[in-house]
Scaffold this motif. Structure first.
Motif, PDB file in Angstrom:
ATOM      1  N   GLN A   1      25.701  15.100  44.899  1.00  0.00           N
ATOM      2  CA  GLN A   1      26.332  16.478  45.060  1.00  0.00           C
ATOM      3  C   GLN A   1      25.302  17.459  44.591  1.00  0.00           C
ATOM      4  N   PRO A   2      25.543  18.590  44.890  1.00  0.00           N
ATOM      5  CA  PRO A   2      24.290  19.617  44.668  1.00  0.00           C
ATOM      6  C   PRO A   2      24.343  19.935  43.405  1.00  0.00           C
ATOM      7  N   GLN A   3      23.164  19.990  42.745  1.00  0.00           N
ATOM      8  CA  GLN A   3      23.118  20.659  41.431  1.00  0.00           C
ATOM      9  C   GLN A   3      23.672  21.980  41.114  1.00  0.00           C
ATOM     10  N   TYR A   4      24.167  22.198  40.067  1.00  0.00           N
ATOM     11  CA  TYR A   4      24.701  23.293  39.414  1.00  0.00           C
ATOM     12  C   TYR A   4      23.875  24.413  39.135  1.00  0.00           C
ATOM     13  N   GLN A   5      23.955  25.557  39.971  1.00  0.00           N
ATOM     14  CA  GLN A   5      23.231  26.781  40.005  1.00  0.00           C
ATOM     15  C   GLN A   5      24.208  27.687  39.283  1.00  0.00           C
ATOM     16  N   PRO A   6      23.503  28.494  38.401  1.00  0.00           N
ATOM     17  CA  PRO A   6      24.212  29.629  37.797  1.00  0.00           C
ATOM     18  C   PRO A   6      24.457  30.842  38.813  1.00  0.00           C
ATOM     19  N   PRO A   7      25.411  31.332  38.773  1.00  0.00           N
ATOM     20  CA  PRO A   7      25.637  32.537  39.727  1.00  0.00           C
ATOM     21  C   PRO A   7      24.631  33.683  39.700  1.00  0.00           C
ATOM     22  N   VAL A   8      24.484  34.154  40.768  1.00  0.00           N
ATOM     23  CA  VAL A   8      23.441  35.343  40.870  1.00  0.00           C
ATOM     24  C   VAL A   8      24.149  36.524  39.896  1.00  0.00           C
ATOM     25  N   GLN A   9      23.342  36.986  39.177  1.00  0.00           N
ATOM     26  CA  GLN A   9      23.809  38.472  38.618  1.00  0.00           C
ATOM     27  C   GLN A   9      23.651  39.394  39.743  1.00  0.00           C
ATOM     28  N   PRO A  10      24.663  40.332  39.693  1.00  0.00           N
ATOM     29  CA  PRO A  10      24.358  41.698  40.662  1.00  0.00           C
ATOM     30  C   PRO A  10      23.456  42.609  40.266  1.00  0.00           C
ATOM     31  N   GLN A  11      22.573  43.087  40.851  1.00  0.00           N
ATOM     32  CA  GLN A  11      21.766  44.438  40.581  1.00  0.00           C
ATOM     33  C   GLN A  11      22.645  45.238  39.664  1.00  0.00           C
ATOM     34  N   VAL A  12      22.095  45.925  38.595  1.00  0.00           N
ATOM     35  CA  VAL A  12      23.078  46.937  37.917  1.00  0.00           C
ATOM     36  C   VAL A  12      22.236  48.212  38.576  1.00  0.00           C
ATOM     37  N   GLN A  13      23.226  48.972  38.866  1.00  0.00           N
ATOM     38  CA  GLN A  13      22.644  50.186  39.402  1.00  0.00           C
ATOM     39  C   GLN A  13      22.840  51.254  38.169  1.00  0.00           C
ATOM     40  N   PRO A  14      21.878  52.136  38.151  1.00  0.00           N
ATOM     41  CA  PRO A  14      21.623  53.044  36.946  1.00  0.00           C
ATOM     42  C   PRO A  14      22.995  54.030  37.362  1.00  0.00           C
ATOM     43  N   GLN A  15      23.528  54.111  36.012  1.00  0.00           N
ATOM     44  CA  GLN A  15      24.615  54.911  36.011  1.00  0.00           C
ATOM     45  C   GLN A  15      24.318  56.407  35.581  1.00  0.00           C
ATOM     46  N   TYR A  16      24.884  57.161  36.323  1.00  0.00           N
ATOM     47  CA  TYR A  16      24.670  58.590  36.448  1.00  0.00           C
ATOM     48  C   TYR A  16      25.919  59.269  35.699  1.00  0.00           C
ATOM     49  N   GLN A  17      25.661  60.122  34.709  1.00  0.00           N
ATOM     50  CA  GLN A  17      26.592  60.948  33.758  1.00  0.00           C
ATOM     51  C   GLN A  17      27.238  61.905  34.917  1.00  0.00           C
ATOM     52  N   TYR A  18      28.541  61.975  34.813  1.00  0.00           N
ATOM     53  CA  TYR A  18      29.181  63.015  35.661  1.00  0.00           C
ATOM     54  C   TYR A  18      28.897  64.561  34.768  1.00  0.00           C
TER      55      TYR A  18
END
Length: 144
Positions: free
Chosen positions: A24-41
């Motif tokens: 069985q394939p080895q466990y790989q942690p899920p890929v974290q999504p890239q955090v987009q810079p948050q802009y203040q409204y």
């Protein structure tokens, strides 16, 4: 008992024909999504944040260092550099006061630079005077 002996070779064949399951394939942690810079409204009509006066932070830091190290000659150096940078920042602010914020920080750093330079200069003069007195007193006693 014959039945027992007859079943035994079949069991051996079944055991011999057993094949291991694929790995069985080895466990790989899920890929974290890239955090987009948050802009203040920013609401329409709201005042925009102004940039800080040039050299305000540097002047404040150097002024505080000048006061802290004013007992040593280094305090005079920090104070002089703080005064030069503070003067340049004041000229930029006076050219267009409505474009900048943080004049209080620049002014506080400028004042701390003045105090640190003055105390450092006095400590240097006191050291020279005490050294001169010590040199004179040792010279006087050498002639007696």
């Amino acid at each position: 008992m014959d039945n027992f002996n007859e079943n035994q070779p079949q069991q051996q064949e079944q055991q011999a024909s057993f094949q291991p399951q694929p790995e069985q394939p080895q466990y790989q942690p899920p890929v974290q999504p890239q955090v987009q810079p948050q802009y203040q409204y920013q609401q329409p009509g709201a005042p925009q944040q102004k940039p800080t006066v040039p050299n305000a932070v540097a002047t404040l830091v150097l002024g505080i260092l000048a006061v802290i190290t004013s007992c040593y000659f280094v305090g005079v150096i920090f104070g002089i550099i703080g005064l030069v940078l503070g003067n340049k920042g004041k000229q930029a602010y006076n050219a267009n006061p409505s474009a900048y914020a943080g004049y209080g920080m620049l002014n506080a750093g400028f004042i701390c630079s003045i105090i640190g330079t003055a105390i450092g200069g006095l400590m240097f003069l006191i050291g020279l005077i005490m050294g001169g007195i010590g040199a004179l007193s040792s010279g006087i006693w050498a002639f007696l």
